[in-house]
Every structure is written in C-alpha cells, then in structure tokens.
Design an enzyme around this catalytic site. Structure first.
Site, mmCIF file in Angstrom:
data_model
loop_
_atom_site.group_PDB
_atom_site.id
_atom_site.type_symbol
_atom_site.label_atom_id
_atom_site.label_comp_id
_atom_site.label_asym_id
_atom_site.label_seq_id
_atom_site.Cartn_x
_atom_site.Cartn_y
_atom_site.Cartn_z
ATOM 1 N N HIS A 56 0.843 -1.198 0.000
ATOM 2 C CA HIS A 56 0.000 0.000 0.000
ATOM 3 C C HIS A 56 0.872 1.240 0.000
ATOM 4 C CE1 HIS A 56 0.749 -0.550 4.302
ATOM 5 N NE2 HIS A 56 0.188 0.624 4.583
ATOM 6 N N HIS A 58 1.345 4.019 1.917
ATOM 7 C CA HIS A 58 1.851 4.811 3.034
ATOM 8 C C HIS A 58 3.377 4.906 2.998
ATOM 9 C CE1 HIS A 58 -2.036 4.298 5.617
ATOM 10 N NE2 HIS A 58 -2.110 5.311 4.769
ATOM 11 N N ASP A 60 5.716 4.847 5.141
ATOM 12 C CA ASP A 60 6.539 3.907 5.900
ATOM 13 C C ASP A 60 6.559 2.514 5.283
ATOM 14 O OD1 ASP A 60 3.845 3.532 6.661
ATOM 15 O OD2 ASP A 60 4.409 2.743 8.623
ATOM 16 N N HIS A 115 -7.679 -0.546 5.694
ATOM 17 C CA HIS A 115 -6.670 0.385 6.219
ATOM 18 C C HIS A 115 -6.461 1.494 5.205
ATOM 19 C CE1 HIS A 115 -3.081 1.753 8.293
ATOM 20 N NE2 HIS A 115 -2.333 1.518 7.232
ATOM 21 N N HIS A 172 4.108 -4.414 11.244
ATOM 22 C CA HIS A 172 4.538 -3.599 12.386
ATOM 23 C C HIS A 172 4.681 -4.425 13.654
ATOM 24 C CE1 HIS A 172 4.113 0.468 10.653
ATOM 25 N NE2 HIS A 172 3.122 -0.064 9.949
#
Length: 256
Positions: A56, A58, A60, A115, A172
């Site tokens: 995805h 994002h 990070d 998300h 994560h």
C-alpha cells in the site's frame, strides 16, 4: 521448495521481508520502509533482488524504494493497479486474483482494502506464507484510515479463510499493545492469556513477534473473532452481524 523468508526490522517498529527462491536465486522484497537494513540483509546473504512487492501507499512502506532500486535497478516493482496513482512507478500493476511468480512459487494477490483503499496482500500457498502489511496484523488490524468497518471485515474474512498453517507476515511490531487491548475483549481466553505472556517475554528479549501463525490469530485476535458468540456476548451484541461487531471492536481499539 518453499521460499526462504527473513524478517527485517526497519524504522522504529516496521518490518520488511525478503523471500528468496534457493533454486532460481530470485528474491522478492515486500515493502520498503527504509533501505539500509534491507540492503545489508541482501549483501549479507549474497542475494540479488529481482522483485519488489508493495502492499500500500503509506510512506513507511515505500519510502526506501529509491535507494533500493539504485542498488538493484533491474528489480521489477509490483503494486496494486487501483493504487497506482499514489504508488511509486510500477513495472507491473496487479489486482485481486492476479499472480506473482518468484522462482517456483506462485503468489496470489488479495484485495484487503480497509486500512487503505487499494491495499493488497500476497499469498504464497506453497510457502505457507501471506504478506499482509497493515491489514491483518499480529493480534490486530490496521486502523481504518480510508475504508469502512464492513469493508475491512470482508478483507479480514478472506485472510481468515486461508489454511490455518499459513504464516502471517505483517507490517509492524504493535503486538504488545494489541495484546493489552485484546484482553479487554476476551479476558478469559486461555490461548490469549498464554500468548500475551509469550509476547511480554519476547519483547523483553527484543525478539520480534512477527510473523505469527494464522491458527494463533484465529484463536486470539479479536478482529478475527467478531462472529464468536462469547465475544459478541461480552460486547452486548449477541446475534449481531459480525461486520457490526468488528466495527465496534475497531472503534474500541481506536479509543484504547
């Protein structure tokens, strides 16, 4: 022969993964939080990067790509067609049902929007691995930044239907906090209590809690257990639509 998969801690609490086919030598990287630890892992093992799989958009999960491609310019970058307008330049755009070949193993693309809209996961059945990033996480799931509760429940239900022996490679190290929350939903779940104790010990030893077994997630992760009668009863939602129960659990986690 299954892929050799290694977990690479990045940034403060992110993970990237390398999946290497020992026969062909092909090596895929899943997400790129930062370049240095990834490049070090490739060099240490003398692996050549051939594919980059992006889950995805994002930062990070993508911000290390430029430096990685500078070292491995021939690597093919693969990501969601639905998200291509906000991903780095892709060599291959994919959607649910498409496949990605790494050596002898075939990975299947799963749309796990919630998300973010356009988030994808990669399931490699022969290697009993699914790379879920911020959809299904160890004892948790990603915050709903873009999608809806019912959409995320549908995405998680796809992942829950994979073989129980599948190993979940998520994005994560949030597991200790997730465990504390999970115990507010199922305080008497013996599997959860045992897992929470193991997580505390692992983190004290600075050992990653990712990846995790899908069977363990099914037994302990509250975000997969919205259809379980005891969970519904604890929330005062007996007989409710599991998507509504999931949405309530997610809202409680947001406030936790």
């Amino acid at each position: 022969m299954p892929l050799d998969i290694i977990t690479i801690p990045c940034l403060q609490d992110n993970y990237a993964f390398l999946a290497h086919d020992p026969v062909s030598g092909e090596t895929a990287l899943v997400d790129i939080p930062e370049a240095a630890p990834i490049l070090a892992a490739l060099t240490q093992r003398n692996w050549k990067l051939t594919h980059v799989l992006i889950t995805h958009h994002h930062d990070d999960h993508v911000q290390g790509l430029g430096a990685v491609l500078a070292a491995y310019p021939d690597a093919k970058v693969i990501g969601a067609a639905a998200d291509s307008h906000r991903l780095p330049d892709l060599n291959i755009e994919v959607a649910e049902g498409d496949t990605v070949r790494i050596g002898a193993d075939t990975g299947y693309v799963i749309d796990v929007s919630g998300h973010t809209v356009g988030h994808i996961a990669f399931h490699f059945p022969q290697s009993a691995a699914v790379f879920t990033a911020d959809s299904l996480m160890a004892l948790g799931c990603g915050r709903l930044f873009e999608g809806t509760g019912p959409q995320m429940w549908a995405s998680l239900s796809k992942l829950a239907a994979l073989p129980a022996e599948t190993i979940v490679y998520s994005g994560h190290e949030y597991t200790a906090a997730n465990a504390a929350f999970a115990l507010t939903i199922e305080p008497d779940n013996p599997a959860l209590i045992s897992r929470s104790e193991a997580i505390t010990a692992a983190r004290a030893a600075q050992t990653p809690t990712v990846p995790s077994a899908l069977a363990l997630e099914l037994a302990t992760n509250p975000f997969l257990r919205a259809a379980v009668p005891s969970v519904q009863a604890h929330l005062g939602m007996q007989g409710a639509d599991p998507a509504a129960v999931f949405t309530e659990i997610r809202a409680r986690k947001d406030r936790f």
